[in-house]
Design a protein around this motif. Structure first.
Motif, PDB file in Angstrom:
ATOM      1  N   MET A   1      -7.209  11.615  33.251  1.00 13.43           N
ATOM      2  CA  MET A   1      -5.995  11.353  32.447  1.00 13.43           C
ATOM      3  C   MET A   1      -6.094  10.009  31.741  1.00 13.43           C
ATOM      4  N   PRO A   2      -5.909   9.997  30.416  1.00  9.56           N
ATOM      5  CA  PRO A   2      -5.922   8.695  29.745  1.00  9.56           C
ATOM      6  C   PRO A   2      -4.741   7.851  30.211  1.00  9.56           C
ATOM      7  N   ASN A   3      -4.979   6.595  30.405  1.00  8.84           N
ATOM      8  CA  ASN A   3      -3.922   5.653  30.768  1.00  8.84           C
ATOM      9  C   ASN A   3      -3.127   5.311  29.498  1.00  8.84           C
ATOM     10  N   PRO A   4      -1.822   5.633  29.464  1.00 10.55           N
ATOM     11  CA  PRO A   4      -1.067   5.465  28.217  1.00 10.55           C
ATOM     12  C   PRO A   4      -0.904   4.012  27.790  1.00 10.55           C
ATOM     13  N   SER A   5      -1.141   3.084  28.681  1.00  9.59           N
ATOM     14  CA  SER A   5      -0.978   1.702  28.251  1.00  9.59           C
ATOM     15  C   SER A   5      -2.235   1.147  27.577  1.00  9.59           C
ATOM     16  N   HIS A   6      -3.292   1.957  27.584  1.00  8.91           N
ATOM     17  CA  HIS A   6      -4.455   1.532  26.812  1.00  8.91           C
ATOM     18  C   HIS A   6      -4.105   1.568  25.330  1.00  8.91           C
ATOM     19  N   GLN A   7      -4.746   0.719  24.573  1.00  7.72           N
ATOM     20  CA  GLN A   7      -4.528   0.715  23.123  1.00  7.72           C
ATOM     21  C   GLN A   7      -5.818   0.239  22.477  1.00  7.72           C
ATOM     22  N   VAL A   8      -6.426   1.096  21.686  1.00  2.00           N
ATOM     23  CA  VAL A   8      -7.705   0.734  21.069  1.00  2.00           C
ATOM     24  C   VAL A   8      -7.619   0.952  19.559  1.00  2.00           C
ATOM     25  N   ILE A   9      -7.791  -0.136  18.819  1.00  3.12           N
ATOM     26  CA  ILE A   9      -7.762  -0.065  17.357  1.00  3.12           C
ATOM     27  C   ILE A   9      -9.092  -0.587  16.831  1.00  3.12           C
ATOM     28  N   ILE A  10      -9.654   0.132  15.896  1.00  6.81           N
ATOM     29  CA  ILE A  10     -10.914  -0.304  15.283  1.00  6.81           C
ATOM     30  C   ILE A  10     -10.644  -0.616  13.818  1.00  6.81           C
ATOM     31  N   PHE A  11     -10.903  -1.854  13.427  1.00  2.00           N
ATOM     32  CA  PHE A  11     -10.729  -2.246  12.033  1.00  2.00           C
ATOM     33  C   PHE A  11     -12.009  -1.994  11.268  1.00  2.00           C
ATOM     34  N   LEU A  12     -11.932  -1.130  10.264  1.00  2.00           N
ATOM     35  CA  LEU A  12     -13.092  -0.910   9.403  1.00  2.00           C
ATOM     36  C   LEU A  12     -12.829  -1.526   8.038  1.00  2.00           C
ATOM     37  N   GLY A  13     -13.909  -1.857   7.343  1.00  2.00           N
ATOM     38  CA  GLY A  13     -13.764  -2.400   5.996  1.00  2.00           C
ATOM     39  C   GLY A  13     -14.929  -3.307   5.693  1.00  2.00           C
ATOM     40  N   PRO A  14     -15.215  -3.497   4.418  1.00  2.00           N
ATOM     41  CA  PRO A  14     -16.379  -4.295   4.022  1.00  2.00           C
ATOM     42  C   PRO A  14     -16.207  -5.779   4.339  1.00  2.00           C
ATOM     43  N   PRO A  15     -17.307  -6.522   4.371  1.00  2.00           N
ATOM     44  CA  PRO A  15     -17.227  -7.965   4.560  1.00  2.00           C
ATOM     45  C   PRO A  15     -16.345  -8.580   3.473  1.00  2.00           C
ATOM     46  N   GLY A  16     -15.428  -9.440   3.881  1.00  2.00           N
ATOM     47  CA  GLY A  16     -14.563 -10.106   2.912  1.00  2.00           C
ATOM     48  C   GLY A  16     -13.247  -9.384   2.680  1.00  2.00           C
ATOM     49  N   ALA A  17     -13.039  -8.249   3.351  1.00  6.59           N
ATOM     50  CA  ALA A  17     -11.811  -7.477   3.125  1.00  6.59           C
ATOM     51  C   ALA A  17     -10.600  -8.107   3.810  1.00  6.59           C
ATOM     52  N   GLY A  18     -10.857  -9.018   4.741  1.00  7.09           N
ATOM     53  CA  GLY A  18      -9.744  -9.671   5.440  1.00  7.09           C
ATOM     54  C   GLY A  18      -9.455  -9.086   6.809  1.00  7.09           C
ATOM     55  N   LYS A  19     -10.418  -8.380   7.357  1.00  5.02           N
ATOM     56  CA  LYS A  19     -10.227  -7.741   8.670  1.00  5.02           C
ATOM     57  C   LYS A  19      -9.873  -8.768   9.747  1.00  5.02           C
TER      58      LYS A  19
ATOM     59  N   GLN B   1     -25.216   1.038   6.286  1.00  6.08           N
ATOM     60  CA  GLN B   1     -25.180   1.249   7.740  1.00  6.08           C
ATOM     61  C   GLN B   1     -23.786   1.444   8.316  1.00  6.08           C
ATOM     62  N   THR B   2     -22.761   0.890   7.660  1.00  4.00           N
ATOM     63  CA  THR B   2     -21.423   0.951   8.260  1.00  4.00           C
ATOM     64  C   THR B   2     -20.537   2.009   7.606  1.00  4.00           C
ATOM     65  N   GLN B   3     -20.708   2.213   6.295  1.00  4.33           N
ATOM     66  CA  GLN B   3     -19.857   3.213   5.635  1.00  4.33           C
ATOM     67  C   GLN B   3     -19.929   4.613   6.275  1.00  4.33           C
ATOM     68  N   PRO B   4     -21.085   5.022   6.802  1.00  3.28           N
ATOM     69  CA  PRO B   4     -21.117   6.330   7.458  1.00  3.28           C
ATOM     70  C   PRO B   4     -20.090   6.470   8.594  1.00  3.28           C
ATOM     71  N   LEU B   5     -19.627   5.348   9.124  1.00  2.00           N
ATOM     72  CA  LEU B   5     -18.622   5.418  10.196  1.00  2.00           C
ATOM     73  C   LEU B   5     -17.289   5.951   9.691  1.00  2.00           C
ATOM     74  N   ILE B   6     -17.051   5.797   8.387  1.00  2.00           N
ATOM     75  CA  ILE B   6     -15.791   6.320   7.833  1.00  2.00           C
ATOM     76  C   ILE B   6     -15.764   7.835   8.039  1.00  2.00           C
ATOM     77  N   ASP B   7     -16.884   8.484   7.768  1.00  4.26           N
ATOM     78  CA  ASP B   7     -16.966   9.934   7.998  1.00  4.26           C
ATOM     79  C   ASP B   7     -16.898  10.268   9.488  1.00  4.26           C
TER      80      ASP B   7
END
Ligand code: ADP
Length: 191
Positions: free
Chosen positions: A1-19, A156-162
């Protein structure tokens, strides 16, 4: 069972985007830990650790540090967390890293909640990085290295969008505008 208090966010975007800046704010507003692999690696360089000495030329060239180094770093950071409440900034950057992160999160029972993708036109990205370079002290914030980093991102990183789109997790966000305007869009995207 996933623990509902977990929270995982992944910020994607090119260098300089302000991530980094946006992830910092989101993390402090939602009591999440921001894990910025760029910051962690630069800290090694600054402290002159064995790893730092090894990776310095890679960072200076705008290339990626090998996957196994990153995976060990992330494994280490997450290992001690009871609740996984994190925002990843700059990780994963390759499909191999994304697959390993899946394995790790599966072990911890912490699914990915959202993958905001910060979008900024290419020509603005280089300008932002060159401007930042005037004060950042980062040896990779030059025009030539910034262009190399964009190229590495595209290959190398854009393929992660797909990779994450296939699971319906990607939330595109317009990254042009004031910090506050962009932050508002990010909040809408992750809620
Ligand atoms: P930016 O997003 O502006 O490129 P970062 O601080 O995220 O800046 O990354 C700086 C450098 O650190 C990258 O160019 C790369 O050399 C290295 N790096 C950071 N994260 C990773 C990663 N996940 N995999 C490989 N190299 C990384």
């Amino acid at each position: 069972m996933p623990n509902p208090s977990h929270q995982v966010i992944i910020f994607l975007g090119p260098p300089g985007a302000g991530k980094g800046t946006q992830a910092e704010r989101l993390a402090s507003d939602h009591s999440l830990l921001k894990i910025s692999t760029g910051d962690i690696l630069r800290d090694h360089v600054t402290r002159g650790t064995e790893l730092g000495l090894q990776i310095r030329p890679i960072l200076d060239a705008g290339q990626l540090v090998p996957d196994d180094v990153l995976i060990a770093l992330i494994r280490d950071r997450l290992a001690s967390m009871e609740k996984v409440r994190v925002i990843f900034d700059g990780f994963p950057r390759t499909t191999a890293q994304a697959r390993e992160l899946d394995v790790l999160l599966e072990e911890l029972g912490a699914p990915i909640n959202a993958v905001p993708l910060l979008e900024v036109p290419d020509e603005q990205l280089i300008a932002r990085i060159v401007e930042r370079g005037k004060t950042s002290g980062r040896s990779d914030d030059t025009e030539a290295v910034a262009r190399e980093r964009q190229q590495v991102y595209r290959e190398q990183t854009q393929p992660l969008i797909d990779y994450y789109s296939a699971r319906g997790q990607v939330r595109p966000v317009d990254g042009v505008g004031s910090m506050d305007a962009v932050y508002g869009r990010i909040l809408d995207a992750v809620k």
